[in-house]
Design a protein around this motif. Structure first.
Motif, PDB file in Angstrom:
ATOM      1  N   LYS A 105       0.791  -1.026  -0.273  1.00  0.00           N
ATOM      2  CA  LYS A 105       0.115  -0.387  -0.015  1.00  0.00           C
ATOM      3  C   LYS A 105       0.620   1.211   0.099  1.00  0.00           C
ATOM      4  CE  LYS A 105      -4.202   1.857   0.137  1.00  0.00           C
ATOM      5  NZ  LYS A 105      -5.153   1.247  -1.102  1.00  0.00           N
TER       6      LYS A 105
ATOM      7  N   PHE B 130      -7.610  -8.262   6.037  1.00  0.00           N
ATOM      8  CA  PHE B 130      -6.008  -7.143   6.095  1.00  0.00           C
ATOM      9  C   PHE B 130      -5.737  -6.722   4.300  1.00  0.00           C
ATOM     10  CE2 PHE B 130      -6.727  -8.971  10.448  1.00  0.00           C
ATOM     11  CZ  PHE B 130      -6.284  -7.259  11.156  1.00  0.00           C
TER      12      PHE B 130
ATOM     13  N   LEU C 131      -3.323  -3.934   4.610  1.00  0.00           N
ATOM     14  CA  LEU C 131      -3.289  -3.416   6.030  1.00  0.00           C
ATOM     15  C   LEU C 131      -2.519  -4.197   6.440  1.00  0.00           C
ATOM     16  CD1 LEU C 131      -6.081  -2.099   8.013  1.00  0.00           C
ATOM     17  CD2 LEU C 131      -3.862  -0.784   7.377  1.00  0.00           C
TER      18      LEU C 131
ATOM     19  N   TRP D 228       0.697  -5.308   6.800  1.00  0.00           N
ATOM     20  CA  TRP D 228       2.269  -4.797   7.728  1.00  0.00           C
ATOM     21  C   TRP D 228       1.688  -4.676   9.080  1.00  0.00           C
ATOM     22  CZ3 TRP D 228       1.744  -0.404  10.359  1.00  0.00           C
ATOM     23  CH2 TRP D 228       0.305   1.084  10.097  1.00  0.00           C
ATOM     24  N   LEU D 229       0.231  -3.840   9.085  1.00  0.00           N
ATOM     25  CA  LEU D 229      -0.175  -4.052  10.045  1.00  0.00           C
ATOM     26  C   LEU D 229       0.132  -5.564  10.660  1.00  0.00           C
ATOM     27  CD1 LEU D 229      -1.148  -2.702  12.548  1.00  0.00           C
ATOM     28  CD2 LEU D 229      -3.980  -1.964  11.689  1.00  0.00           C
ATOM     29  N   TYR D 230      -0.578  -6.282  10.090  1.00  0.00           N
ATOM     30  CA  TYR D 230      -0.788  -7.708  11.000  1.00  0.00           C
ATOM     31  C   TYR D 230       0.669  -8.359  10.926  1.00  0.00           C
ATOM     32  CZ  TYR D 230      -1.993 -12.614  10.615  1.00  0.00           C
ATOM     33  OH  TYR D 230      -2.825 -13.712  10.990  1.00  0.00           O
TER      34      TYR D 230
ATOM     35  N   TYR E 142       8.130  -0.982  10.797  1.00  0.00           N
ATOM     36  CA  TYR E 142       6.796   0.363  10.338  1.00  0.00           C
ATOM     37  C   TYR E 142       6.572   1.211  11.576  1.00  0.00           C
ATOM     38  CZ  TYR E 142       5.713  -4.846   7.108  1.00  0.00           C
ATOM     39  OH  TYR E 142       6.046  -5.553   6.971  1.00  0.00           O
TER      40      TYR E 142
END
Length: 246
Positions: free
Chosen positions: A64, A200, A205, A207-209, A222
């Motif tokens: 993203k 995700f 997202l 990267w968030l996971y 991150y």
């Protein structure tokens, strides 16, 4: 245009199919890598790393962050071609060739190395080394084992080591060779690292996971790296505007 983003090979569905066909029919050594926000930061701050990324024949958009950077620079981002999806798709395509490739896997640690390579290469034989050797060790190993047919080398040792090694291996290849900078691909294939749920992925997202599941390892990449990335994108655009008006 941002000089880093400019080096990418961006593709829609039709162009992706053409790319896969070109790779399967290559007559020379070619290298493939993926550009995410972490890679952008590495390139932005270190000239020697920049050169290894720019030496890749195909640098594909991953994630993203790079999509947003493309839109900010008025570039169509096209498909998200992350290695976790792209590499197995390419391997499946290569396994349909009349003469099957010879596979090499350099990266990660045992037993994930063997498990991941076994899964990725669909049970076909392969030659491997873990991801913690000096670069010359991989070079010597490949020199001893390269073939006159199609060699496929998956590098799964993280940035920027794999991109630097890709340049070295490309320079010594004597036949059709596909060198792929795969990051955590073998860990994903082995089940050491779980792929995030579809929701995700759809929201950009992933990267968030990964951060939630590996906070210690990925905190700097991150939590610190994302703000630096957007600063770098903004700085790059300002520099390009200044050059335009000079």
């Amino acid at each position: 245009m941002d000089p880093i983003l400019k080096t990418m090979t961006l593709a829609d569905e039709k162009e992706l199919d053409v790319m896969l066909d070109e790779l399967s029919k290559t007559k020379k050594a070619v290298s493939i890598g993926f550009l995410n926000q972490h890679g952008y930061n590495l390139i932005f701050h270190k000239k020697e790393i920049k050169e290894s990324f720019f030496n890749l024949d195909y640098l594909l958009r991953d994630g993203k962050g790079i999509e947003l950077a493309c839109r900010y620079n008025k570039i169509s981002p096209k498909l998200n071609l992350n290695g976790t999806d792209f590499i197995p798709h390419l391997i499946d395509r290569l396994l349909k060739l009349e003469n099957k490739p010879t596979f090499f896997a350099y990266g990660t640690s045992r037993p994930w190395l063997e498990k991941g390579a076994q899964s990725l290469f669909k049970g076909n034989s392969f030659r491997c080394l873990d991801g913690f050797q000096e670069l010359d060790i991989y070079k010597e190993h490949y020199l001893k084992n390269r073939t006159n047919g199609l060699d496929v080398i998956v590098l799964a040792m993280g940035m920027p080591k794999q991109e630097i090694l890709a340049s070295m291996l490309k320079s010594i290849a004597v036949s059709r060779t596909i060198i792929i900078c795969g990051g955590a691909i073998l860990d994903f294939q082995a089940g050491k690292v779980r792929r995030c749920p579809k929701i995700f992925q759809q929201l950009g997202l992933e990267w968030l996971y990964r951060l939630i599941n590996e906070p210690k390892r990925l905190f700097h990449r991150y939590v610190i790296g994302i703000p630096i990335f957007f600063k770098n994108i903004f700085t790059s655009k300002l520099k390009n505007k200044k050059k335009t008006y000079e």
